[in-house]
Write an enzyme that holds these catalytic residues in place. Structure first.
Site, PDB file in Angstrom:
ATOM      1  N   LYS A   1     -58.244  53.904  21.861  1.00  0.00           N
ATOM      2  CA  LYS A   1     -59.310  53.068  22.437  1.00  0.00           C
ATOM      3  C   LYS A   1     -58.675  51.952  23.268  1.00  0.00           C
ATOM      4  O   LYS A   1     -57.665  51.367  22.853  1.00  0.00           O
ATOM      5  CB  LYS A   1     -60.160  52.493  21.297  1.00  0.00           C
ATOM      6  CG  LYS A   1     -61.368  51.677  21.739  1.00  0.00           C
ATOM      7  CD  LYS A   1     -62.149  51.184  20.518  1.00  0.00           C
ATOM      8  CE  LYS A   1     -63.394  50.397  20.903  1.00  0.00           C
ATOM      9  NZ  LYS A   1     -64.140  49.906  19.720  1.00  0.00           N
TER      10      LYS A   1
ATOM     11  N   SER B   1     -69.084  51.070  19.757  1.00  0.00           N
ATOM     12  CA  SER B   1     -68.409  50.868  21.020  1.00  0.00           C
ATOM     13  C   SER B   1     -67.269  51.858  21.265  1.00  0.00           C
ATOM     14  O   SER B   1     -66.829  52.012  22.406  1.00  0.00           O
ATOM     15  CB  SER B   1     -67.841  49.441  21.079  1.00  0.00           C
ATOM     16  OG  SER B   1     -66.868  49.248  20.073  1.00  0.00           O
TER      17      SER B   1
ATOM     18  N   SER C   1     -68.628  50.459  14.941  1.00  0.00           N
ATOM     19  CA  SER C   1     -68.140  51.105  16.165  1.00  0.00           C
ATOM     20  C   SER C   1     -67.248  52.321  15.969  1.00  0.00           C
ATOM     21  O   SER C   1     -66.921  52.994  16.946  1.00  0.00           O
ATOM     22  CB  SER C   1     -67.389  50.099  17.031  1.00  0.00           C
ATOM     23  OG  SER C   1     -68.301  49.330  17.748  1.00  0.00           O
TER      24      SER C   1
END
Ligand code: GLN
Length: 487
Positions: free
Chosen positions: A80, A155, A179
């Protein structure tokens, strides 16, 4: 090479010589080239860098005795874009970081490298991890591989979509209020948020420091256990990292659930739950019973305040953490006639609307006159939420719930209504407030369109072994994880 192989299966093939890391990494790169133009999981892929790491892994394996003790040798792992990888861009999905390049590796990256992993690509996310759909990325909206008109969750939407779209066997995400678990549920993969303090946050760009944890996305539970073996451990560079021995999480898998007590939270099974989600979770509960577990109803009376408390504490911490993006220290600078105007222009142009909303909210709840009424009160309710869990865990070994109230929603469906967006995290947020571990595993599908549904398991503080054991027993007896989207 069959792309749907698990990380553990791939590691076995690499070990036996049936596969080289170069072949595997090239297959992943080919798959990314094929499907990412529609999925948009990645912000950046450096193929030459990945292949060089793969060749180094193959060379290492060829040296006699060298591969021992490297559980991920040659396996590509995606990251990420909020976790620092030396020499790679680090945008956090934001324009304000411009073309910032990380000067160092996060601790989790050091650990992955020490385990032999090939670090491959930067995965899309909501700006500064604020969001539940990746629509807050300043660059692109990731699509759900099961239905490209839908969002993958957020997210860490890129991290979930990359695993679901068979672009990579495993990825890292971060979870501040859901997330990891929410996008794992929406994309039909396994996502695990560890107990707060178990995985180092050094090199994770901070959103809300008292809630943030890094964790893995994988195809199945065993893979998650193997990733946890690599990621966990004390780090003196993170003052909230706990000095505890790391167990072998893979060894915890297997065996029966007889004698285990699993809690079903009364408050999580009401109002607003999509009927298909309720059916899937009810069936999962029956399945756990048939595996020998005893289901016990538990009460988490303060969980109804979770979303409200979270949006005070998380925004307060975010407003402080994001003060560092001022055009002086990092990334982008928009010049002004004086320093104040330079700050204003840099932050005004650099941050997107959701990040601005959070900074304004967070600054407000911390301001004098409102601090006691909002921030202090929220901290007290946070303690009550944690106490509810600790009380429930006096009688049960773990708690199950839906991960999300609905399956993945359509792109654009909630963008005009931040509150509706916030409510999609209603079942995941409490675990961060309480600091306890949580994971989402596939537990079925909606009918038309066919979209994955996630079962959330919550564990005692440091109860990851029990949580993984239950998840594994359920997964192995159902096989939902063998289904993949057709792209
Ligand atoms: N969706 C939640 C938020 O917008 C949680 C985000 C996260 O866990 N990083 O804050």
């Amino acid at each position: 090479m069959p792309l749907q192989l698990t990380l553990v299966e791939l590691a076995d093939q690499l070990a036996s010589g049936a596969l080289s890391s170069r072949q595997l990494t090239q297959s992943c790169l080919d798959r990314i080239a094929q499907v990412d133009p529609v999925v948009h999981a990645f912000l950046k892929v450096d193929a030459a860098d990945a292949l060089a790491q793969a060749d180094a892994a193959d060379a290492e394996r060829a040296r006699p005795g060298a591969a021992g003790g490297k559980p991920l040798l040659g396996i590509p792992i995606g990251i990420k874009d909020v976790i620092a990888v030396k020499g790679h861009s680090l945008t956090c999905g934001s324009k304000i970081l411009g073309d910032f390049v990380s000067p160092y590796d996060a601790t989790v990256i050091e650990k992955l490298r020490a385990a032999g992993a090939v670090i491959l690509g930067r995965l899309n996310m909501d700006e500064f991890a604020m969001g539940s759909s990746t629509e807050n990325s300043a660059f692109v909206t990731t699509r759900n591989p099961w239905d490209l008109t839908r969002i993958p969750g957020g997210s860490s939407g890129g991290s979930a979509a990359a695993v679901a779209a068979l672009e990579l066997p495993a990825t890292l995400g971060s979870d501040t209020g859901g997330s990891i678990r929410q996008p794992a549920a929406f994309c039909g993969c396994v996502g695990l948020k560890p107990t707060y303090g178990l995985v180092s946050r050094y090199g994770l760009v901070a959103f809300a420091s008292s809630l943030d944890q890094i964790g893995p996305f994988t195809r199945d539970v065993r893979d998650a256990a193997r990733m946890m073996n690599v990621l966990c451990g004390h780090d003196s560079r993170d003052s909230t990292s706990l000095p505890r021995p790391v167990p072998d999480y893979e060894k915890a898998l297997g065996g029966t659930l007889k004698g285990m007590k699993i809690g079903l939270a009364r408050e999580f099974m009401v109002g607003g739950l999509d009927p298909a989600v309720k059916v899937a979770v009810d069936a999962a509960v029956s399945q756990l019973e048939s595996l020998g577990a005893e289901m016990v109803e538990v009460s988490l009376p303060h969980s109804e305040y979770g979303v409200a408390v979270y949006y005070i504490i998380a925004t307060a911490e975010a407003s402080a953490n994001l003060a560092r993006f001022d055009g002086v220290r990092y990334g982008k600078r928009v010049e002004g006639i004086d320093p104040i105007q330079m700050y204003e222009k840099t932050r005004g142009l650099g941050f997107g609307p959701e990040v601005k909303r959070r900074i304004i909210l967070g600054t407000y709840v911390l301001s004098s006159g409102y601090y006691d009424a909002f921030y202090l009160r929220a901290q007290k309710v946070r303690t009550l939420i944690r106490q509810d869990f600790l009380k429930a865990f006096e009688t049960v070994d773990a708690i199950v719930s839906p991960t999300t109230p609905t399956a993945a929603f359509r792109a654009g469906e909630k963008t005009d209504d931040p509150l509706q967006m916030y409510l999609s995290d209603i079942f995941t947020i409490s675990a961060n407030l309480a600091g306890i571990p949580g994971m989402s595993i596939p537990c079925g599908f909606t009918q038309s369109p066919k979209l994955p549904i996630g079962l959330q398991l919550l564990g005692k503080p440091f109860g990851e072994e029990t949580m993984l054991k239950i998840a594994h027993a359920y997964e192995q007896s159902t096989g939902w994880h063998h289904q993949h989207p057709v792209l």
